[in-house]
Scaffold this motif. Structure first.
Motif, PDB file in Angstrom:
ATOM      1  N   GLY A 220      -3.507  12.542  -3.228  1.00 60.29           N
ATOM      2  CA  GLY A 220      -2.679  11.370  -2.982  1.00 60.29           C
ATOM      3  C   GLY A 220      -1.251  11.736  -2.632  1.00 60.29           C
ATOM      4  N   THR A 221      -0.698  12.717  -3.325  1.00 66.92           N
ATOM      5  CA  THR A 221       0.670  13.158  -3.040  1.00 66.92           C
ATOM      6  C   THR A 221       0.769  13.710  -1.624  1.00 66.92           C
TER       7      THR A 221
ATOM      8  N   ARG B  32      -1.316  13.112   0.815  1.00 70.09           N
ATOM      9  CA  ARG B  32      -1.612  12.007   1.745  1.00 70.09           C
ATOM     10  C   ARG B  32      -0.357  11.201   2.046  1.00 70.09           C
ATOM     11  N   ILE B  33       0.429  10.902   1.020  1.00 72.68           N
ATOM     12  CA  ILE B  33       1.662  10.138   1.220  1.00 72.68           C
ATOM     13  C   ILE B  33       2.613  10.889   2.147  1.00 72.68           C
TER      14      ILE B  33
ATOM     15  N   VAL C 152       1.314  10.552   5.665  1.00 72.30           N
ATOM     16  CA  VAL C 152       1.610   9.223   6.207  1.00 72.30           C
ATOM     17  C   VAL C 152       3.067   9.176   6.668  1.00 72.30           C
ATOM     18  N   SER C 153       3.970   9.683   5.836  1.00 69.31           N
ATOM     19  CA  SER C 153       5.394   9.622   6.190  1.00 69.31           C
ATOM     20  C   SER C 153       5.723  10.502   7.390  1.00 69.31           C
TER      21      SER C 153
ATOM     22  N   ALA D  78      -4.128  11.864   6.915  1.00 67.79           N
ATOM     23  CA  ALA D  78      -3.893  10.854   5.881  1.00 67.79           C
ATOM     24  C   ALA D  78      -5.179  10.106   5.499  1.00 67.79           C
TER      25      ALA D  78
ATOM     26  N   GLY E  70      -7.173  10.413   1.963  1.00 63.10           N
ATOM     27  CA  GLY E  70      -7.348   9.166   1.233  1.00 63.10           C
ATOM     28  C   GLY E  70      -8.794   8.925   0.835  1.00 63.10           C
TER      29      GLY E  70
END
Length: 187
Positions: free
Chosen positions: A31-32, A34-35, A38-39, A46, A50
Motif C-alpha cells: 500500500g505504501t 502503491r501510494i 499513484v503520486s 499502482a 493495489g
C-alpha cells in the motif's frame, strides 16, 4: 484430515498471529509503495500493487474474524500494520522512483559549485538574488531521486555552508540528466 494441529495452542497463539503479522507487513508495504506510484503517475504499477494489497488484506482479516476470541491476533494485526509502514518506507527509499528539484542557495560565489555540478553531468539553472542581508546565488537542478546523495556530496564538499532543499517533481519536459541523452537541444 487431522485438524488437531490447527486446534493446538502452538497454531492458535503462535503461528496464526505470526502469519497475520507478516501478511499485514506485506499488504501495508504494498500500500505504501502503491501510494507513491499513484503520486508519480505510474498507471500500471499502482493497480497491480493495489490488487495484491487488498487480496493479502482480505486473507488476514478473514483469519481475524475466524478467531475473534484470540487477542494475540489483534496484537499481530496492529504490529503488522505499524511494521508494514516502516518496511514500505524503507523499500520506497531504496527504489527512489521519480525525479526531484534541488534548490541550492549559497552566499559565497557559486562558480565552483556550478562547475562541479556541470562536470558531474547535471543540468543547472543559476541566478543571483537578494537575500535578507546580502546577495545570494540560487542554483536549480532537476535530478533523478537516486542521484540525491551524489548531489548532496558535491554541494557539501564544494560549499559546506550552502542551504539546499529537495522537492518532488511529477514530470519534466526536457533537461539534462547524467548518463542520458541531452534533451534540451533544439526548440
Amino acid at each position: 484430515m487431522d485438524t488437531s494441529f490447527y486446534d493446538s495452542n502452538l497454531f492458535t497463539y503462535g503461528l496464526l498471529p505470526g502469519l497475520i503479522f507478516f501478511s499485514r507487513v506485506l499488504d501495508v508495504s504494498f500500500g505504501t509503495i502503491r501510494i507513491v506510484m499513484v503520486s508519480k503517475g505510474h498507471k500500471v504499477w499502482a493497480p497491480v500493487l493495489g490488487f495484491f494489497e487488498v487480496l493479502i488484506w482480505l486473507l488476514a482479516i478473514s483469519r481475524i474474524f475466524q478467531n475473534l476470541d484470540n487477542w494475540t491476533c489483534y496484537i499481530a494485526y496492529a504490529a503488522g500494520f505499524a511494521s508494514g509502514n516502516y518496511v514500505g518506507l524503507l523499500i520506497e527509499e531504496k527504489l527512489a522512483v521519480g525525479i526531484v528539484k534541488v534548490q541550492i542557495i549559497t552566499r559565497k560565489s557559486a562558480r565552483q559549485l556550478i562547475q562541479n555540478l556541470t562536470d558531474a553531468g547535471y543540468g543547472i539553472t543559476h541566478h543571483e538574488a537578494q537575500g535578507s542581508s546580502e546577495t545570494v546565488s540560487i542554483i536549480y537542478s532537476i535530478i533523478n531521486r537516486k542521484q540525491i546523495k551524489k548531489v548532496q556530496d558535491i554541494v557539501t564538499k564544494t560549499n559546506p555552508l550552502a542551504f539546499y532543499s529537495v522537492e518532488d517533481v511529477k514530470s519534466v519536459n526536457k533537461g539534462i540528466f547524467p548518463g542520458k541523452t541531452v534533451w534540451r537541444k533544439g526548440k
